[in-house]
Design a protein around this motif. Sequence first.
Motif, short mmCIF file in Angstrom:
data_model
loop_
_atom_site.label_atom_id
_atom_site.label_comp_id
_atom_site.label_asym_id
_atom_site.label_seq_id
_atom_site.Cartn_x
_atom_site.Cartn_y
_atom_site.Cartn_z
N TYR A 1 0.80 -1.10 0.00
CA TYR A 1 0.02 0.18 -0.03
C TYR A 1 0.79 1.13 0.06
N SER A 2 0.30 2.44 -0.46
CA SER A 2 1.05 3.64 -0.30
C SER A 2 0.09 4.60 0.42
N SER A 3 0.32 5.45 1.32
CA SER A 3 -0.53 6.17 2.18
C SER A 3 -0.07 7.44 2.79
N SER A 4 -0.53 8.70 2.71
CA SER A 4 0.24 9.60 3.24
C SER A 4 0.03 9.80 4.81
N TYR A 5 -1.15 8.96 5.30
CA TYR A 5 -1.69 9.19 6.55
C TYR A 5 -1.40 7.52 7.29
N SER A 6 -1.49 7.68 8.71
CA SER A 6 -1.48 6.37 9.37
C SER A 6 -2.77 5.79 8.74
N PRO A 7 -2.56 4.55 8.01
CA PRO A 7 -3.65 3.88 7.30
C PRO A 7 -4.35 2.94 8.21
N SER A 8 -5.79 2.77 7.76
CA SER A 8 -6.57 1.62 8.08
C SER A 8 -6.37 0.57 7.19
N LEU A 9 -6.23 -0.71 7.39
CA LEU A 9 -5.95 -1.53 6.27
C LEU A 9 -7.01 -2.74 6.53
N PHE A 10 -7.67 -3.23 5.52
CA PHE A 10 -8.48 -4.45 5.35
C PHE A 10 -8.22 -5.50 4.34
N TRP A 11 -8.71 -6.58 4.78
CA TRP A 11 -8.90 -7.70 3.79
C TRP A 11 -10.13 -8.21 3.77
N TYR A 12 -10.96 -8.29 2.75
CA TYR A 12 -12.22 -8.86 2.26
C TYR A 12 -12.09 -10.02 1.45
N VAL A 13 -13.10 -10.96 1.72
CA VAL A 13 -13.36 -12.11 0.98
C VAL A 13 -14.66 -11.99 0.17
N GLN A 14 -14.36 -12.35 -0.95
CA GLN A 14 -15.69 -12.50 -1.87
C GLN A 14 -15.71 -13.95 -2.58
N HIS A 15 -17.10 -14.43 -2.32
CA HIS A 15 -17.17 -15.67 -3.04
C HIS A 15 -18.22 -15.16 -4.28
N PRO A 16 -18.17 -16.35 -4.95
CA PRO A 16 -18.91 -15.78 -6.54
C PRO A 16 -19.99 -15.50 -6.44
N ASN A 17 -20.40 -14.39 -7.15
CA ASN A 17 -21.89 -13.66 -6.83
C ASN A 17 -22.42 -13.19 -5.55
N LYS A 18 -21.47 -13.10 -4.73
CA LYS A 18 -21.81 -12.71 -3.29
C LYS A 18 -21.12 -11.45 -2.97
N GLY A 19 -21.63 -10.72 -1.92
CA GLY A 19 -21.06 -9.50 -1.36
C GLY A 19 -19.74 -9.73 -0.64
N LEU A 20 -19.02 -8.76 -0.34
CA LEU A 20 -17.80 -8.94 0.53
C LEU A 20 -17.96 -9.24 1.89
N HIS A 75 -8.10 -24.67 2.93
CA HIS A 75 -9.26 -25.58 2.91
C HIS A 75 -9.87 -25.28 1.57
N MET A 76 -10.61 -26.27 1.06
CA MET A 76 -11.21 -25.95 -0.12
C MET A 76 -12.42 -25.05 -0.24
N SER A 77 -12.82 -24.56 0.96
CA SER A 77 -13.89 -23.59 1.36
C SER A 77 -13.27 -22.13 0.99
N ASP A 78 -11.72 -22.03 1.10
CA ASP A 78 -11.25 -20.79 1.10
C ASP A 78 -10.90 -20.31 -0.40
N ALA A 79 -11.41 -21.21 -1.36
CA ALA A 79 -11.46 -20.69 -2.62
C ALA A 79 -12.39 -19.31 -2.97
N ALA A 80 -11.76 -18.43 -3.37
CA ALA A 80 -12.55 -17.19 -3.48
C ALA A 80 -11.63 -16.07 -3.95
N GLU A 81 -12.41 -14.84 -4.27
CA GLU A 81 -11.50 -13.67 -4.72
C GLU A 81 -11.19 -12.99 -3.19
N TYR A 82 -9.92 -12.28 -3.01
CA TYR A 82 -9.65 -11.60 -1.67
C TYR A 82 -8.93 -10.31 -2.34
N PHE A 83 -9.65 -9.21 -1.35
CA PHE A 83 -9.27 -8.02 -1.76
C PHE A 83 -8.53 -7.18 -0.75
N CYS A 84 -7.60 -6.57 -0.98
CA CYS A 84 -6.92 -5.89 -0.07
C CYS A 84 -7.37 -4.20 -0.30
#
Lengths: 114, 113
Positions: free
Chosen positions: A25-44, A82-91
């Motif tokens: 990441y790049s940030s001018s401030y002290s950042p807050s950082l997150f990881w989200y996971v998205q399974h197919p056709n689902k929300g984050l 685990h097999m159930s971890d298969a998904a899209e991950y967003f930083c």
Amino acid sequence: AQSVTQLDSHVSVSEGTPVLLRCNYSSSYSPSLFWYVQHPNKGLQLLLKYTSAATLVKGINGFEAEFKKSETSFHLTKPSAHMSDAAEYFCVVSEWNQGGKLIFGQGTELSVKP
Amino acid sequence: DGGITQSPKYLFRKEGQNVTLSCEQNLNHDAMYWYRQDPGQGLRLIYYSQIVNDFQKGDIAEGYSVSREKKESFPLTVTSAQKNPTAFYLCASLGGGAGETQYFGPGTRLLVL
């Protein structure tokens, strides 16, 4: 300006092996950082977040991430996939001085082979 | 059960038609957001609202409109001016006290006939 780079668009692992999803990441401030996971056709779904407390953050489903300011990194790890971890991950990094806006990485697709 | 609901799950739009996507939250959150997701890409911010009767444009507001008449509701209208509306649309609200977090709805997939 803040930005996020996910270094791999696709990661493939075997079930039971470790997972590493990389994020810088790049940030001018002290950042807050997150990881989200998205399974197919689902929300984050929020996996974990860093908000200037402990640098090693534990999340749900056995995931954790370490905030390294010197490397401007926030990599996501899990000891055993685990097999159930298969998904899209967003930083994601936040812009809390601009109405709570989030800046998303492009995403990493995690595949888990039996 | 607290959460964010979006409806419909799938929506079809004809050429030149305006369509409205619903987003409702019962989390008592002040701020709400609309994102667009295209295949293989991260989320891009369309509009956001920090309080009732107020909203701001995000990065890709052209061809979209919103309203925020109630705290619980933040509907998004995709107008005929949006020439490439096919995408997955996600609504979120912001809450959680210190280190606030955005919580997401299940999404609406918009397709053009």
